[in-house]
Write a protein that holds these residues in place. Structure first.
Motif, PDB file in Angstrom:
ATOM      1  N   TRP B  33       0.868  -1.174   0.000  1.00 13.52           N
ATOM      2  CA  TRP B  33       0.000   0.000   0.000  1.00 13.52           C
ATOM      3  C   TRP B  33       0.912   1.232   0.000  1.00 13.52           C
ATOM      4  O   TRP B  33       1.987   1.224   0.590  1.00 13.52           O
ATOM      5  CB  TRP B  33      -0.874   0.007   1.253  1.00 13.52           C
ATOM      6  N   HIS B  35       0.994   5.758   0.241  1.00 11.35           N
ATOM      7  CA  HIS B  35       0.284   6.916   0.789  1.00 11.35           C
ATOM      8  C   HIS B  35       0.900   8.219   0.297  1.00 11.35           C
ATOM      9  O   HIS B  35       2.081   8.271  -0.063  1.00 11.35           O
ATOM     10  CB  HIS B  35       0.377   6.908   2.327  1.00 11.35           C
ATOM     11  N   VAL B  37       1.236  12.109   2.000  1.00 12.91           N
ATOM     12  CA  VAL B  37       1.113  12.912   3.209  1.00 12.91           C
ATOM     13  C   VAL B  37       1.620  14.310   2.860  1.00 12.91           C
ATOM     14  O   VAL B  37       2.597  14.436   2.116  1.00 12.91           O
ATOM     15  CB  VAL B  37       1.950  12.316   4.365  1.00 12.91           C
ATOM     16  N   TRP B  47      -2.299  13.484   6.633  1.00 12.87           N
ATOM     17  CA  TRP B  47      -2.491  12.377   5.702  1.00 12.87           C
ATOM     18  C   TRP B  47      -3.440  12.809   4.593  1.00 12.87           C
ATOM     19  O   TRP B  47      -4.470  13.445   4.862  1.00 12.87           O
ATOM     20  CB  TRP B  47      -3.052  11.174   6.449  1.00 12.87           C
ATOM     21  N   ARG B  50      -4.461   7.204   0.248  1.00 12.08           N
ATOM     22  CA  ARG B  50      -3.787   5.903   0.207  1.00 12.08           C
ATOM     23  C   ARG B  50      -4.344   5.082  -0.943  1.00 12.08           C
ATOM     24  O   ARG B  50      -5.472   5.317  -1.421  1.00 12.08           O
ATOM     25  CB  ARG B  50      -3.990   5.129   1.506  1.00 12.08           C
ATOM     26  N   SER B  59      -8.498   5.761  -0.839  1.00 10.66           N
ATOM     27  CA  SER B  59      -9.165   6.552   0.192  1.00 10.66           C
ATOM     28  C   SER B  59      -8.541   7.934   0.221  1.00 10.66           C
ATOM     29  O   SER B  59      -7.365   8.100  -0.133  1.00 10.66           O
ATOM     30  CB  SER B  59      -9.020   5.891   1.574  1.00 10.66           C
ATOM     31  N   TYR B  95       4.692  14.427   0.476  1.00 12.25           N
ATOM     32  CA  TYR B  95       5.535  13.250   0.617  1.00 12.25           C
ATOM     33  C   TYR B  95       4.790  12.002   0.161  1.00 12.25           C
ATOM     34  O   TYR B  95       3.607  11.835   0.500  1.00 12.25           O
ATOM     35  CB  TYR B  95       5.900  13.017   2.086  1.00 12.25           C
ATOM     36  N   ALA B 103      -3.508  -3.071   4.862  1.00 13.19           N
ATOM     37  CA  ALA B 103      -3.960  -1.694   5.043  1.00 13.19           C
ATOM     38  C   ALA B 103      -3.459  -1.094   6.349  1.00 13.19           C
ATOM     39  O   ALA B 103      -3.064   0.057   6.413  1.00 13.19           O
ATOM     40  CB  ALA B 103      -5.488  -1.640   4.997  1.00 13.19           C
ATOM     41  N   ALA B 104      -3.490  -1.874   7.407  1.00 14.62           N
ATOM     42  CA  ALA B 104      -3.138  -1.386   8.734  1.00 14.62           C
ATOM     43  C   ALA B 104      -1.642  -1.526   8.973  1.00 14.62           C
ATOM     44  O   ALA B 104      -1.169  -2.478   9.596  1.00 14.62           O
ATOM     45  CB  ALA B 104      -3.924  -2.146   9.794  1.00 14.62           C
ATOM     46  N   ALA B 106       2.096   1.038   9.486  1.00 18.28           N
ATOM     47  CA  ALA B 106       2.704   2.358   9.611  1.00 18.28           C
ATOM     48  C   ALA B 106       3.482   2.686   8.340  1.00 18.28           C
ATOM     49  O   ALA B 106       3.712   1.830   7.479  1.00 18.28           O
ATOM     50  CB  ALA B 106       3.625   2.390  10.832  1.00 18.28           C
ATOM     51  N   LEU B 107       3.902   3.937   8.242  1.00 19.46           N
ATOM     52  CA  LEU B 107       4.607   4.420   7.057  1.00 19.46           C
ATOM     53  C   LEU B 107       6.101   4.342   7.326  1.00 19.46           C
ATOM     54  O   LEU B 107       6.651   5.184   8.045  1.00 19.46           O
ATOM     55  CB  LEU B 107       4.169   5.853   6.737  1.00 19.46           C
ATOM     56  N   ASP B 108       6.767   3.343   6.755  1.00 21.09           N
ATOM     57  CA  ASP B 108       8.137   3.076   7.172  1.00 21.09           C
ATOM     58  C   ASP B 108       9.201   3.727   6.298  1.00 21.09           C
ATOM     59  O   ASP B 108      10.347   3.841   6.746  1.00 21.09           O
ATOM     60  CB  ASP B 108       8.387   1.570   7.308  1.00 21.09           C
ATOM     61  N   TRP B 110       9.828   7.172   3.559  1.00 24.10           N
ATOM     62  CA  TRP B 110       9.273   8.410   3.040  1.00 24.10           C
ATOM     63  C   TRP B 110      10.211   8.960   1.976  1.00 24.10           C
ATOM     64  O   TRP B 110      11.436   8.843   2.084  1.00 24.10           O
ATOM     65  CB  TRP B 110       9.150   9.442   4.161  1.00 24.10           C
ATOM     66  N   GLY B 111       9.631   9.596   0.960  1.00 23.06           N
ATOM     67  CA  GLY B 111      10.433  10.328   0.015  1.00 23.06           C
ATOM     68  C   GLY B 111      10.881  11.654   0.598  1.00 23.06           C
ATOM     69  O   GLY B 111      10.536  12.011   1.728  1.00 23.06           O
TER      70      GLY B 111
END
Lengths: 108, 120
Positions: B33, B35, B37, B47, B50, B59, B95, B103-104, B106-108, B110-111
């Motif tokens: 998944w 996202h 942000v 947020w 996603r 969503s 980002y 789905a559940a 965390a965001l590990d 990031w750009g």
């Protein structure tokens, strides 16, 4: 939607102090809670997920606890490199994946 | 090494459109998944959207619903955010971030972010 409320919004502490940040969810989210650190001018970094699991490479002075609606991030001995803004985020599968408003940590 | 590289930001007039891209590498993009942000200047993280691993489920935050569209091209390992009807309050660093295989998660990763400025 579930709201995430952090406290305090900012704090100032001395090197070596124990620092605690609180995050409260408006409804129960089990342990679907993450903490992120964002240093000035930098990209957010995942510190803790599942409320208490330390992400790989994160120093052990960071810890998380809580479940349901109340969560805490603790820095056991504050270091100069910990100056940052810390955010909690809920990530149970129902969006939105709301962040708290952030807690700015400074050195006294 | 996981890498996420955003592009496509810039200055756009109110009411205009912009498409952001996020090129992913170092992991099996089609399994995760993803996202978006955003962070307005001097403000906190918000947020935005996603998308699931195959692109069949999306969503949005209420503030962008009906104006923004998230999509992905797994053959190109690229995530997109089409932003229409832009407003001044959409000004932010955007980002992209990696979620999990479910789905559940965390965001590990990031750009580095791409800045979008909406102004006349």
């Amino acid at each position: 939607d579930i709201q995430m409320t952090q406290s305090p919004s900012s704090l100032s502490a001395s090197v070596g102090d124990r620092v605690t940040i609180t995050c409260r969810a408006s409804q129960g989210i089990s342990n679907y809670l993450a903490w992120y650190q964002q240093k000035p001018g930098k990209v957010p970094k995942l510190l803790i997920y599942a409320a208490s699991t330390l992400q790989s490479g994160v120093p052990s002075r960071f810890s998380g606890s809580g479940s349901g609606t109340d969560f805490t991030l603790t820095i056991s001995s504050l270091q100069p490199e910990d100056v940052a803004t810390y955010y909690c985020q809920k990530y149970n599968s129902a969006p939105p994946y709301t962040f708290g408003q952030g807690t700015k940590v400074e050195i006294k | 090494e996981v890498q996420l590289v955003e592009s496509g930001g810039g200055l756009v007039q109110p009411g205009g459109s912009l498409r952001l891209s996020c090129a992913a590498s170092g992991f099996t993009f089609s399994s995760y998944w993803m996202h978006w942000v955003r962070q307005a200047p001097g403000k906190g993280l918000v947020w935005v959207s996603r998308i699931n691993s195959d692109g069949s489920s999306t969503s949005y935050a209420d503030s962008v619903k009906g104006r923004f569209t998230i999509s992905r091209d797994n053959a190109k390992n690229t995530l997109y955010l089409q932003m229409n009807s832009l407003r001044a309050e959409d000004t932010a660093v955007y980002y992209c971030a990696r979620g999990g295989r479910i789905a559940a998660a965390a965001l590990d990763y990031w750009g580095q972010g791409t800045l979008v400025t909406v102004s006349s």
